[in-house]
Design an enzyme around this catalytic site. Structure first.
Site: not given
Ligand code: HOZ
Length: 430
Positions: A267, A239, A144
């Site tokens: 992050k 990434d 992702y």
């Molecule tokens: N896509 C993130 C988790 N792998 C963020 C999820 C979130 O902040 O709700």
């Protein structure tokens, strides 16, 4: 555990926010309960609006490596805020944080700050396309890279959790330029890249996949990806939104000793405030406007509060032995969890590297998207709800990662081990 206020808040939220949440996984649908609304957090604990305390293994999905409300970070944010929160102009703090990133991350010579991991990956592939004059982006199934159009093909995180293969609103014309291949399969990668090399701008990869649960690169996989992309003149993008400043101060590239051409960060680099970054070889980064023709911009990019939080966080991470201690703590925690699974004979595959881990309810090893999909999500959902009841806050999806932070004490981890044993027994009905 009473959660009346959370329940009421969710009812209100659904009236004004789609699904009641600002990011889909948080709705907790795949674990069959309503979300808990968080009021505050301190160290390794989060507290909900009903005043329940939980030991937190979500860590805001990664940024809180020091734990919540770390005094040095909060002090800096407060002091900086008193001087204004956004200028839309250059500030000393962005130069300071950029220099720290360049110093820390082995392959980064220049870096541009943005506001999220999604922005970082979106900008990095635009840059790779602009630099190479090629269109195709290669990614891996279950990885992702945020929610930009080009990445919503066989993606992990919320799409995997909710079983969404792609997304309406993403034109076929765009995703025809995205090729998604199985993670950890060098043979397929090599033949696909050789077939289409002259049209491929970049390969983007999570060096440790963190959005189909934690999936480690097989020995030699990252080396192979680097070798082939280099030979074919394809830009390799790591990434490191999750792994950056997480596995080591220099991220997965330092940990595994493999250098990409471009790196995306997010992050931790923002210390809990919204920051993303992309950087790499100066020759490539110099193609970004205003030095070059590849356009990318942002009013809040390099925001002073976010830069200050990032600087304060990175300073803490520079402490000698920070990563050795964190990773050793996570290793011993994982060992205890493995001991429980073994003694109870429950099918759990615990994938871990450094302070990232996922326990898959699966009978065999999990090394790619297909094997991750073998996990028993119904069992995970039950485990999640049981742990929540006992004050352990896990990710509300089988396909996310648990993060151990510097703030998790021996007592916190002992409690989590004890509760895991209790929950597994309940799952097995023993
Ligand atoms: N896509 C993130 C988790 N792998 C963020 C999820 C979130 O902040 O709700």
């Amino acid at each position: 555990m009473k959660r009346d206020i959370s329940e009421e808040m969710f009812r209100q939220a659904r009236k004004v926010i789609p699904g009641g949440v600002n990011s889909p996984v948080r709705a907790c649908r795949s674990v069959g309960c309503d979300p808990v609304f968080i009021k505050r957090a301190q160290g390794a604990s989060v507290f909900d609006v009903d005043d329940n305390e939980y030991i937190d293994f979500v860590s805001s999905w990664g940024p809180m490596i020091l734990g919540h409300a770390h005094p040095a970070v909060i002090r800096t944010i407060s002091a900086t805020a008193a001087g204004g929160t956004s200028f839309g102009a250059p500030t000393p703090s962005e130069v300071e944080l950029a220099a720290m990133v360049v110093e820390a991350v082995p392959s980064i010579e220049k870096v541009r700050f943005v506001n999220s991991g999604t922005e970082a990956t979106m900008s990095a592939i635009r840059l790779a396309r602009g630099y190479t004059g090629r269109n195709i982006v290669v990614k891996f199934d279950g990885c992702y890279h945020g929610h930009a159009d080009s990445f919503l093909v066989k993606a992990g995180s919320g799409l995997l959790t909710l079983g969404i293969p792609g997304s309406p609103g993403v034109p076929e014309d765009i995703v025809k330029n995205t090729l998604s291949l199985p993670y950890n399969n060098l043979e397929i990668l090599e033949s696909s890249l050789r077939q289409k090399a002259s049209n491929i701008a970049c390969v983007i990869i999570e060096p440790v996949a963190g959005n189909m649960g934690c999936v480690l690169p097989a020995p030699g996989f990252l080396e192979g990806v680097r070798r082939i992309t280099k030979e074919l003149g394809i830009i390799l993008i790591f990434d490191e939104v999750i792994t950056g400043f997480r596995l080591a101060y220099g991220g997965a590239q330092e940990y595994y000793g493999i250098l990409p051409d471009l790196t995306c960060l997010g992050k931790i680099v923002g210390g809990g405030l919204p920051v993303g970054a992309y950087g790499g070889k100066a020759e490539i980064m110099d193609c970004v406007a205003p030095d070059g023709p590849v356009y990318q911009a942002g009013t809040l990019s390099g925001n002073p509060l976010a830069m200050a939080a990032g600087i304060a966080t990175l300073k803490e991470l520079q402490r000698v032995d920070f990563y050795a201690e964190l990773n050793a703590k996570a290793a011993s925690f994982a060992e205890q969890l493995n001991g429980i699974s073994k003694s109870l004979g429950i099918d759990v595959q615990l994938n871990r590297v450094g302070s990232l881990m996922t326990g898959f309810f699966a009978g065999g090893p999990v090394y790619d998207f297909e094997s991750a999909m073998q996990a028993d999500t119904t069992r995970y959902a039950q485990h999640y709800r049981q742990m929540l009841e006992k004050g352990i806050y896990l990710a509300p999806s089988q396909f996310e990662v648990a993060f151990i932070s510097a703030a998790h004490s021996g007592k916190d981890l002992d409690k989590a081990v004890k509760m895991t044993e209790w929950s597994f027994k309940k799952l097995l009905d023993v």
